[in-house]
Write a protein that holds these residues in place. Structure first.
Motif, short mmCIF file in Angstrom:
data_model
loop_
_atom_site.label_atom_id
_atom_site.label_comp_id
_atom_site.label_asym_id
_atom_site.label_seq_id
_atom_site.Cartn_x
_atom_site.Cartn_y
_atom_site.Cartn_z
N THR A 64 0.84 -1.20 0.00
CA THR A 64 0.00 0.00 0.00
C THR A 64 0.87 1.25 0.00
OG1 THR A 64 -1.65 -1.18 1.32
CG2 THR A 64 -1.84 1.20 1.23
N THR A 65 0.61 2.15 -0.94
CA THR A 65 1.29 3.44 -1.00
C THR A 65 0.28 4.53 -0.66
OG1 THR A 65 2.81 2.65 -2.71
CG2 THR A 65 2.57 5.03 -2.48
N THR A 66 0.64 5.36 0.30
CA THR A 66 -0.22 6.46 0.72
C THR A 66 0.50 7.77 0.43
OG1 THR A 66 -1.06 5.08 2.52
CG2 THR A 66 -1.49 7.45 2.67
N CYS A 67 -0.18 8.68 -0.26
CA CYS A 67 0.39 9.98 -0.59
C CYS A 67 -0.41 11.08 0.09
CB CYS A 67 0.39 10.20 -2.10
SG CYS A 67 1.46 9.04 -2.98
N VAL A 68 0.32 12.05 0.62
CA VAL A 68 -0.30 13.20 1.26
C VAL A 68 0.19 14.45 0.54
CG1 VAL A 68 -0.50 14.51 3.41
CG2 VAL A 68 -0.37 12.01 3.48
N ASP A 69 -0.76 15.29 0.09
CA ASP A 69 -0.39 16.53 -0.59
C ASP A 69 0.23 17.50 0.41
OD1 ASP A 69 -1.34 15.74 -3.05
OD2 ASP A 69 -3.36 16.56 -2.70
N GLU A 70 1.32 18.15 0.00
CA GLU A 70 1.90 19.22 0.80
C GLU A 70 1.08 20.48 0.56
OE1 GLU A 70 6.09 19.75 0.21
OE2 GLU A 70 6.49 17.61 0.39
N MET A 71 0.87 21.23 1.61
CA MET A 71 0.04 22.43 1.52
C MET A 71 0.91 23.68 1.73
SD MET A 71 -2.87 21.02 1.00
CE MET A 71 -4.25 22.06 1.39
N ILE A 72 0.49 24.76 1.09
CA ILE A 72 1.14 26.05 1.31
C ILE A 72 0.07 27.08 1.67
CG2 ILE A 72 3.10 25.63 -0.21
CD1 ILE A 72 1.64 27.27 -2.36
N SER A 73 0.48 28.11 2.41
CA SER A 73 -0.43 29.23 2.73
C SER A 73 -0.36 30.23 1.60
CB SER A 73 -0.01 29.90 4.03
OG SER A 73 -0.25 29.03 5.12
N VAL A 74 -1.51 30.56 1.07
CA VAL A 74 -1.59 31.51 -0.04
C VAL A 74 -2.32 32.76 0.45
CG1 VAL A 74 -2.50 31.89 -2.36
CG2 VAL A 74 -1.67 29.63 -1.70
N PRO A 75 -1.69 33.96 0.32
CA PRO A 75 -2.37 35.19 0.73
C PRO A 75 -3.50 35.54 -0.24
CG PRO A 75 -0.26 35.71 -0.25
CD PRO A 75 -0.36 34.21 -0.20
N ILE A 76 -4.65 35.86 0.32
CA ILE A 76 -5.81 36.26 -0.48
C ILE A 76 -6.20 37.68 -0.05
CG2 ILE A 76 -8.18 35.71 -1.14
CD1 ILE A 76 -6.21 33.46 -1.82
N PRO A 77 -5.90 38.68 -0.87
CA PRO A 77 -6.31 40.04 -0.51
C PRO A 77 -7.81 40.22 -0.74
CG PRO A 77 -5.12 40.04 -2.59
CD PRO A 77 -5.12 38.63 -2.08
N TYR A 78 -8.43 41.01 0.13
CA TYR A 78 -9.85 41.31 -0.04
C TYR A 78 -10.15 42.69 0.53
CZ TYR A 78 -10.49 40.06 4.90
OH TYR A 78 -10.41 40.00 6.27
N THR A 79 -11.25 43.26 0.11
CA THR A 79 -11.69 44.56 0.58
C THR A 79 -12.75 44.35 1.65
OG1 THR A 79 -11.28 45.48 -1.61
CG2 THR A 79 -12.69 46.77 -0.14
N ASP A 80 -12.62 45.13 2.74
CA ASP A 80 -13.55 45.02 3.85
C ASP A 80 -14.03 46.42 4.22
OD1 ASP A 80 -15.03 43.82 5.84
OD2 ASP A 80 -13.34 43.54 7.21
N VAL A 81 -15.16 46.49 4.89
CA VAL A 81 -15.68 47.76 5.38
C VAL A 81 -15.36 47.85 6.87
CG1 VAL A 81 -17.75 49.16 5.76
CG2 VAL A 81 -17.54 47.77 3.69
N GLU A 82 -14.75 48.95 7.26
CA GLU A 82 -14.36 49.16 8.65
C GLU A 82 -15.07 50.41 9.17
OE1 GLU A 82 -10.05 48.89 10.34
OE2 GLU A 82 -10.30 50.90 9.48
#
Length: 114
Positions: A64-82
């Motif tokens: 049995t071969t098990t593979c796990v995807d490596e993850m990265i953090s990706v910045p997602i810019p967004y506009t917010d109301v303050e």
């Protein structure tokens, strides 16, 4: 560590019951004299999402071969109301001044130390 030791007296002084009593009285007074002036503005913020990097780590145990995807953090810019209070800096300065003056008058020092 040295910075934390220097800030400790300020935190203790501001935490005395006498200081808090004077601060509450000044806050009530200046909240009436300089009321909130709220407005909304658009601000840019960033949140991070986990996404597969395209790489994976595979381990094989027996047949049995098990593979796990490596993850990265990706910045997602967004506009917010303050919501911002235009009067907050001016009101906070008056509350600090009022508190220091009340402590000076009542306790002989700006920190309300007895």
């Amino acid at each position: 560590m040295r910075r934390a030791l220097l800030l400790l007296p300020l935190l203790v002084a501001c935490g005395t019951p006498e200081y808090q009593t004077e601060r509450r009285a000044c806050t009530a007074e200046w909240n009436v004299k300089i009321p909130q002036d709220l407005y909304q503005r658009l601000v840019q913020r960033t949140r991070y999402e986990q996404r597969p990097s395209g790489k994976s780590t595979c381990t094989t145990t027996g047949n049995t071969t098990t593979c796990v995807d490596e993850m990265i953090s990706v910045p997602i810019p967004y506009t917010d109301v303050e919501t911002v209070d235009r009067n907050k800096p001016r009101r906070d300065a008056q509350i600090r001044l009022c508190t220091a003056q009340a402590c000076q008058a009542r306790y002989g020092n700006a920190d309300c130390k007895t």
